[in-house]
Write a protein that holds these residues in place. Structure first.
Motif, short mmCIF file in Angstrom:
data_model
loop_
_atom_site.label_atom_id
_atom_site.label_comp_id
_atom_site.label_asym_id
_atom_site.label_seq_id
_atom_site.Cartn_x
_atom_site.Cartn_y
_atom_site.Cartn_z
N ASP A 12 0.83 -1.21 0.00
CA ASP A 12 0.00 0.00 0.00
C ASP A 12 0.87 1.26 0.00
O ASP A 12 0.58 2.23 -0.70
CB ASP A 12 -0.94 0.02 1.21
CG ASP A 12 -2.07 -1.00 1.10
OD1 ASP A 12 -2.35 -1.47 -0.03
OD2 ASP A 12 -2.67 -1.32 2.14
N PHE A 13 1.95 1.21 0.79
CA PHE A 13 2.88 2.34 0.84
C PHE A 13 3.51 2.56 -0.53
O PHE A 13 3.59 3.69 -1.01
CB PHE A 13 3.96 2.07 1.90
CG PHE A 13 5.00 3.13 1.96
CD1 PHE A 13 4.72 4.38 2.51
CD2 PHE A 13 6.28 2.90 1.48
CE1 PHE A 13 5.69 5.37 2.57
CE2 PHE A 13 7.26 3.88 1.54
CZ PHE A 13 6.95 5.11 2.08
N ALA A 14 3.93 1.49 -1.18
CA ALA A 14 4.55 1.60 -2.51
C ALA A 14 3.59 2.23 -3.51
O ALA A 14 4.00 3.08 -4.32
CB ALA A 14 5.01 0.23 -2.99
N LYS A 15 2.33 1.84 -3.44
CA LYS A 15 1.34 2.42 -4.36
C LYS A 15 1.19 3.92 -4.11
O LYS A 15 1.12 4.71 -5.07
CB LYS A 15 -0.01 1.72 -4.21
CG LYS A 15 0.01 0.30 -4.79
CD LYS A 15 -1.37 -0.32 -4.87
CE LYS A 15 -1.89 -0.75 -3.54
NZ LYS A 15 -3.13 -1.53 -3.62
N THR A 42 9.74 1.41 -3.37
CA THR A 42 9.16 0.18 -3.91
C THR A 42 10.01 -1.04 -3.57
O THR A 42 9.51 -2.15 -3.51
CB THR A 42 8.94 0.28 -5.44
OG1 THR A 42 10.18 0.60 -6.08
CG2 THR A 42 7.89 1.33 -5.77
N SER A 43 11.29 -0.81 -3.30
CA SER A 43 12.18 -1.89 -2.91
C SER A 43 11.85 -2.46 -1.53
O SER A 43 12.10 -3.64 -1.26
CB SER A 43 13.63 -1.41 -2.95
OG SER A 43 14.51 -2.44 -2.62
N ILE A 44 11.27 -1.64 -0.67
CA ILE A 44 10.90 -2.12 0.67
C ILE A 44 9.97 -3.33 0.54
O ILE A 44 10.25 -4.41 1.04
CB ILE A 44 10.21 -1.01 1.49
CG1 ILE A 44 11.15 0.17 1.71
CG2 ILE A 44 9.71 -1.57 2.84
CD1 ILE A 44 10.45 1.43 2.24
N GLY A 45 8.87 -3.13 -0.15
CA GLY A 45 7.90 -4.20 -0.31
C GLY A 45 8.44 -5.37 -1.12
O GLY A 45 8.15 -6.53 -0.81
N ALA A 46 9.24 -5.06 -2.15
CA ALA A 46 9.80 -6.13 -2.97
C ALA A 46 10.66 -7.06 -2.13
O ALA A 46 10.59 -8.29 -2.28
CB ALA A 46 10.61 -5.54 -4.12
N ASN A 47 11.45 -6.51 -1.23
CA ASN A 47 12.31 -7.34 -0.38
C ASN A 47 11.51 -8.10 0.67
O ASN A 47 11.84 -9.24 1.00
CB ASN A 47 13.41 -6.50 0.25
CG ASN A 47 14.55 -6.30 -0.70
OD1 ASN A 47 15.31 -7.22 -0.96
ND2 ASN A 47 14.65 -5.10 -1.26
N ILE A 48 10.45 -7.49 1.17
CA ILE A 48 9.58 -8.20 2.12
C ILE A 48 8.90 -9.37 1.41
O ILE A 48 8.85 -10.48 1.94
CB ILE A 48 8.55 -7.25 2.75
CG1 ILE A 48 9.26 -6.23 3.66
CG2 ILE A 48 7.50 -8.03 3.54
CD1 ILE A 48 8.38 -5.08 4.13
N TYR A 49 8.42 -9.14 0.21
CA TYR A 49 7.81 -10.23 -0.57
C TYR A 49 8.83 -11.31 -0.87
O TYR A 49 8.55 -12.51 -0.76
CB TYR A 49 7.24 -9.69 -1.89
CG TYR A 49 5.80 -9.30 -1.82
CD1 TYR A 49 4.82 -10.07 -2.43
CD2 TYR A 49 5.39 -8.16 -1.13
CE1 TYR A 49 3.48 -9.71 -2.37
CE2 TYR A 49 4.07 -7.79 -1.06
CZ TYR A 49 3.11 -8.57 -1.69
OH TYR A 49 1.78 -8.21 -1.62
#
Length: 118
Positions: A12-15, A42-49
């Motif tokens: 949600d943050f990335a969006k 966007t890298s935050i969420g990508a790394n969490i995923y």
């Protein structure tokens, strides 16, 4: 806090960041800084995923630590864009707080994982 909640918050943050950056680019503001913000946020969420498919606990920790570093970097770019007048305070404060909340979730998760891995 469960991993799925953290993943959802990061997405949600990335969006929100994508929309913010799109608006700033439309206003022809600091493109280089905007691109840096877009990459780190966007890298935050990508790394969490990516962490959910880690090959080991060490790999899982590494992915979350990268996400944490990206959160710190994102806070830096947001602050810089705010202090240079590219982002208004009413946009900056909520999104900065959201980034800080995700960073704190990462810190808490990392502490838990590392203490359980001893």
């Amino acid at each position: 806090m469960s991993d799925s909640i953290m993943r959802d918050k990061a997405k949600d943050f990335a969006k929100k960041i994508v929309f913010l950056c799109r608006n700033m680019k439309a206003e022809r503001k600091e493109t280089v800084l905007i691109n840096q913000l877009l990459r780190s946020a966007t890298s935050i969420g990508a790394n969490i995923y990516e962490a959910q498919y880690a090959q080991s606990t060490k790999d899982f920790i590494s992915k979350l630590e990268i996400a944490q570093k990206e959160a710190y970097e994102t806070e830096y770019w947001l602050e810089l864009l705010f202090e240079t007048g590219c982002i208004e305070e009413n946009e900056y404060r909520p999104i900065q707080n959201e980034c800080g909340a995700i960073r704190r979730m990462l810190i808490s998760s990392l502490k838990t994982i590392k203490s359980n891995d001893l």
